[in-house]
Design an enzyme around this catalytic site. Structure first.
Site, short mmCIF file in Angstrom:
data_model
loop_
_atom_site.label_atom_id
_atom_site.label_comp_id
_atom_site.label_asym_id
_atom_site.label_seq_id
_atom_site.Cartn_x
_atom_site.Cartn_y
_atom_site.Cartn_z
N ASP A 1 0.84 -1.18 0.00
CA ASP A 1 0.00 0.00 0.00
C ASP A 1 0.89 1.24 0.00
O ASP A 1 1.78 1.38 0.84
CB ASP A 1 -0.89 -0.02 1.25
CG ASP A 1 -2.07 0.94 1.11
OD1 ASP A 1 -2.46 1.24 -0.03
OD2 ASP A 1 -2.58 1.38 2.15
N ASP B 1 -9.22 0.36 1.57
CA ASP B 1 -8.28 -0.09 2.59
C ASP B 1 -8.82 0.29 3.96
O ASP B 1 -8.38 1.27 4.58
CB ASP B 1 -6.91 0.55 2.34
CG ASP B 1 -5.83 -0.07 3.21
OD1 ASP B 1 -5.83 -1.30 3.36
OD2 ASP B 1 -4.99 0.68 3.74
N THR C 1 -9.12 -5.67 3.56
CA THR C 1 -8.92 -4.76 2.44
C THR C 1 -9.82 -5.29 1.34
O THR C 1 -9.67 -6.44 0.93
CB THR C 1 -7.44 -4.76 1.98
OG1 THR C 1 -6.62 -4.36 3.06
CG2 THR C 1 -7.25 -3.83 0.80
N GLU D 1 -9.20 4.05 -2.60
CA GLU D 1 -7.96 3.80 -3.34
C GLU D 1 -8.23 3.09 -4.66
O GLU D 1 -9.30 2.51 -4.86
CB GLU D 1 -7.00 2.91 -2.52
CG GLU D 1 -6.57 3.50 -1.19
CD GLU D 1 -5.35 2.82 -0.59
OE1 GLU D 1 -4.56 2.20 -1.33
OE2 GLU D 1 -5.19 2.89 0.65
N LYS E 1 -4.67 -2.21 10.04
CA LYS E 1 -5.04 -2.37 8.63
C LYS E 1 -5.01 -3.83 8.21
O LYS E 1 -4.97 -4.12 7.02
CB LYS E 1 -4.10 -1.56 7.74
CG LYS E 1 -4.36 -0.05 7.80
CD LYS E 1 -3.24 0.70 7.12
CE LYS E 1 -3.55 2.18 6.99
NZ LYS E 1 -4.42 2.50 5.87
N GLN F 1 -4.28 1.98 14.75
CA GLN F 1 -3.14 2.43 13.95
C GLN F 1 -2.31 3.49 14.68
O GLN F 1 -1.09 3.42 14.72
CB GLN F 1 -3.67 3.00 12.63
CG GLN F 1 -2.61 3.44 11.63
CD GLN F 1 -3.23 4.12 10.39
OE1 GLN F 1 -4.44 4.11 10.21
NE2 GLN F 1 -2.38 4.69 9.56
N ARG G 1 -8.36 3.64 12.90
CA ARG G 1 -7.43 4.75 13.18
C ARG G 1 -6.88 4.73 14.59
O ARG G 1 -5.73 5.13 14.83
CB ARG G 1 -8.13 6.09 12.93
CG ARG G 1 -8.61 6.30 11.54
CD ARG G 1 -7.49 6.29 10.53
NE ARG G 1 -8.02 6.42 9.18
CZ ARG G 1 -7.29 6.20 8.08
NH1 ARG G 1 -6.03 5.80 8.18
NH2 ARG G 1 -7.83 6.34 6.90
N HIS H 1 -3.71 13.89 0.74
CA HIS H 1 -3.98 12.96 1.84
C HIS H 1 -2.83 12.94 2.84
O HIS H 1 -3.04 13.00 4.06
CB HIS H 1 -4.23 11.56 1.28
CG HIS H 1 -4.30 10.49 2.34
ND1 HIS H 1 -5.36 10.38 3.21
CD2 HIS H 1 -3.43 9.50 2.68
CE1 HIS H 1 -5.15 9.35 4.03
NE2 HIS H 1 -3.99 8.81 3.74
N GLU I 1 -10.20 12.36 7.30
CA GLU I 1 -10.06 13.70 6.72
C GLU I 1 -11.41 14.40 6.62
O GLU I 1 -11.52 15.59 6.91
CB GLU I 1 -9.42 13.61 5.33
CG GLU I 1 -7.99 13.09 5.33
CD GLU I 1 -7.56 12.62 3.96
OE1 GLU I 1 -7.78 11.42 3.63
OE2 GLU I 1 -7.03 13.44 3.19
N GLU J 1 -10.55 3.88 3.21
CA GLU J 1 -9.60 4.61 2.39
C GLU J 1 -9.96 4.36 0.94
O GLU J 1 -9.93 3.22 0.47
CB GLU J 1 -8.15 4.20 2.70
CG GLU J 1 -7.70 4.69 4.07
CD GLU J 1 -6.19 4.65 4.28
OE1 GLU J 1 -5.50 3.91 3.55
OE2 GLU J 1 -5.71 5.37 5.17
#
Lengths: 422, 422
Positions: free
Chosen positions: B133, B240, B264, B208, B260, B247, B244, B140, B370, B206
């Site tokens: 990844d 993904d 996925t 992606e 993570k 993480q 948080r 970002h 975000e 996420e």
């Protein structure tokens, strides 16, 4: 008699005095000049017992619908399940006993099935599904943290709570003996205006043990520490080659990547967790107490003596480190329990690196980064030369063993020679 | 005529007005109630063309010694090589043209080979060898860096030089539609005296793109950016999922791990790099100029419109983000060239996550982290409720397409619903 019984002896000459006595029986994958098909074998003394031949002669019960021995990796054997791991080992042990005539007195079969190790070409024993590398020696983490981030930030706050690890690159795991090409990468010294792309100047080793996971778990499920212990098929020696300059520039904030993606070497022999049972010991006291999902009762470390030898191109060997796997703060079982704790699926063939195994004093550090303290204190070799990091032509060999009562369980060796950058 | 020609039409009704016109021809792996064996198919309109059937009827040249279509993944097709990727696509295109009677007028074969999408069960299209990844949207990286490390340390010094990436966990890649269980993990808020082990409270997405590598490279070899571009078999949508809180506590110093590792999700359809050729565009200007091994000439980004939809359990859908793949600072080709730069072996089936695709303004951010600015600014949904992070029962769907001249290349969708922690 249990295959671990210290009184067992094999009819194979010299086995008892070798690292591969009948109490060991590690698995590997090999081929020969006369039969180039890789297949599963067991080390006994200076020989490899060809399990595909043994099976095809009807001397081994079928463990699964398909053969698990005429395979190019141990994965099918592992996937046959923990119960069959024990059955197979018991059969092999019985077949090799000094008082069993079946193989001992069958000269034709013996010639077919017992291959001199010197004529066996060893292959990567495991089809590596995932390679995860941990960071579980407190001494190593403290040393590296001190050098990379200063003494005050050496051991990050999370380290005493989490068996810190990261996903490595499975495609670059190679078997002992494979040459290691010096990688190129981005390097930026503190005084460089911009990074350069150049061969690594700080090529290093990491003395580690690798645990091989032998079970599949479902996505979304977890493992207790005890279940995680039972998921380990075996252990092998591991050298996690590292380019420190590439690593230092790239690793913030997402961790090591190309600095560790060029080669990870593992031993040709996987010693079963069962053979290591007599060498389970308690690890260091864990303070603060781990959270419930990481709590372990009893002995989950292993007393495995380790040494690292460095031979400069054409030079004399020097033992540059002596360490022991028993000192790891987090056990392999705790690492795997943590690995699965989010619901992450574990796979047959997952390789779990222990993290660099450094002891408390300088002679027991598991990397050149620590041995030469970031390159500031070169170490002296037997031929009078010095080293901070590896030079082209250097050969590094890791060896390990467990000392039993009158016998030794050898882990074999993992070796690799540095070749120049492309 | 080239399979990308905008004037091509298929006899399959409705294909031209769908995201799967004859110019697209994305690959997937499917099974049906009447034939549970997973096999390779191509999407055309509301149908799946069963390539195993097509091959078995002699309508497709053999691409390799073994069938590449009656397979449970695209890996055998990919391994047949870039030349055959084009040949196969050309054959399929010809077979589906409005003016080719071969399949069009053979009612029996059509019934066998064209499976309504609604009766196809989609499987993970790729046997994922490695999952890597990246972190290549400047917007970002700046947003997350600001929240995790403060504004001054937001974009680490290396970010403008290196396509920063890390190894993810391949075993947890799942196909669109798979439920996503809320993970448990270690969480430590700034005001906690010690971490707790609990279900994630900051479960995120996420947005992606995933590139699928279709070639093997030898350990020790590298790829130019142009070679890396040619190594991409195709692209798929990727979510993904990220916890948080897990993480944030774990990621220093070795990067994301269990935060993570629980899921996925990728789309069921892999759109070929060839079908995306007309949508290549130049990315943002790169300043400082990349080092030589990362230099690229011409257009290596792709103009793919993306949107993220959130549906609360039983609620109404809200589009929470609209973004575009074209704004990524580092191209996929640069990411792969960097990935191989240490000599790291690339493998057929490697999945390369682009990194979260955030645009410059709030409505184009690719994560809830975000969009809700670290949970401080909840977003409002169509049903009047608000979200900072995901709640149980939420369904998130990512969709994407390229707008051609009179046709659309759809990427399909990747969707998943959050189920409660175990």
């Amino acid at each position: 008699m249990h295959p671990n019984d210290p009184s067992l002896r094999s009819f194979v000459e010299g086995a008892s005095d070798s690292g591969f006595p009948i109490q060991n029986l590690p698995y590997g994958v090999f081929s020969t000049a006369s039969d180039s098909r890789p297949r599963v074998g067991v080390a006994i003394g200076d020989y490899v017992l060809d399990l595909a031949v043994i099976e095809e002669c009807g001397l081994m019960p079928r463990m699964a619908a398909q053969t698990v021995f005429r395979q190019s990796s141990l994965n099918a054997l592992m996937a046959s399940g923990g119960y069959s791991w024990s059955i197979v080992r018991k059969h092999i042990s019985q077949l090799l006993r000094h008082d069993n005539p079946k193989l001992r007195d069958d000269a034709v079969l013996r010639k077919r099935a017992l291959v001199p190790m010197s004529s066996a070409r060893m292959h990567l024993p495991v089809a590596v599904s995932g390679y995860t590398d941990f960071y579980s020696s407190r001494e190593h983490a403290t040393n590296v943290g001190t050098m990379f981030r200063g003494k005050d930030a050496a051991l990050n706050e999370n380290w005493l709570w989490i068996p810190i690890g990261y996903n490595g690159r499975a495609s670059t795991v190679v078997v002992s003996g494979t040459p290691v090409r010096r990688p190129k990468g981005q390097i930026k010294g503190p005084d460089f205006p911009a990074p350069i792309h150049a061969p690594s100047r700080r090529l290093d080793i990491e003395l580690e043990m690798g645990a091989v996971v032998g079970v599949n778990t479902a996505l979304g499920s977890t493992l207790t520490v005890e279940q995680a212990q039972g998921a380990i098929f075996g252990f092998t020696l591991l050298n996690d080659w590292s380019a420190r300059d590439i690593q230092q520039w790239e690793y913030v904030p997402l961790g090591p990547f190309q600095g560790k993606a060029f080669a990870t070497s593992i031993g040709a022999w996987v010693v079963t967790a069962e053979a290591l049972e007599p060498f389970r010991v308690e690890g260091p006291r864990q303070e603060p107490a781990p959270l419930d999902y990481l709590k372990q009762a009893g002995a989950h470390n292993f007393d495995i003596s380790l040494e690292v030898e460095l031979i400069p191109g054409g030079g004399a060997p020097t033992i540059i480190s002596r360490s022991n796997f028993r000192g790891m703060y987090w056990s392999t079982a705790q690492q795997i329990a943590h690995h699965a704790s989010s619901g992450c699926a574990m796979r047959v063939g997952d390789l779990i690196g222990s993290g660099t195994i450094s002891g408390p004093d300088k002679g027991s550090y598991g990397s050149l980064l620590e041995l030469s303290w970031g390159g500031k204190e070169p170490i002296r070799l037997a031929d009078g030369s010095t080293r901070t990091f590896l030079e082209d032509g250097d050969r590094v060999t890791i060896r390990g063993f467990c000392q039993g009562d009158g016998y030794r369980i050898g882990l074999g060796e993992v070796t690799g020679e540095i070749t120049p950058a492309a």
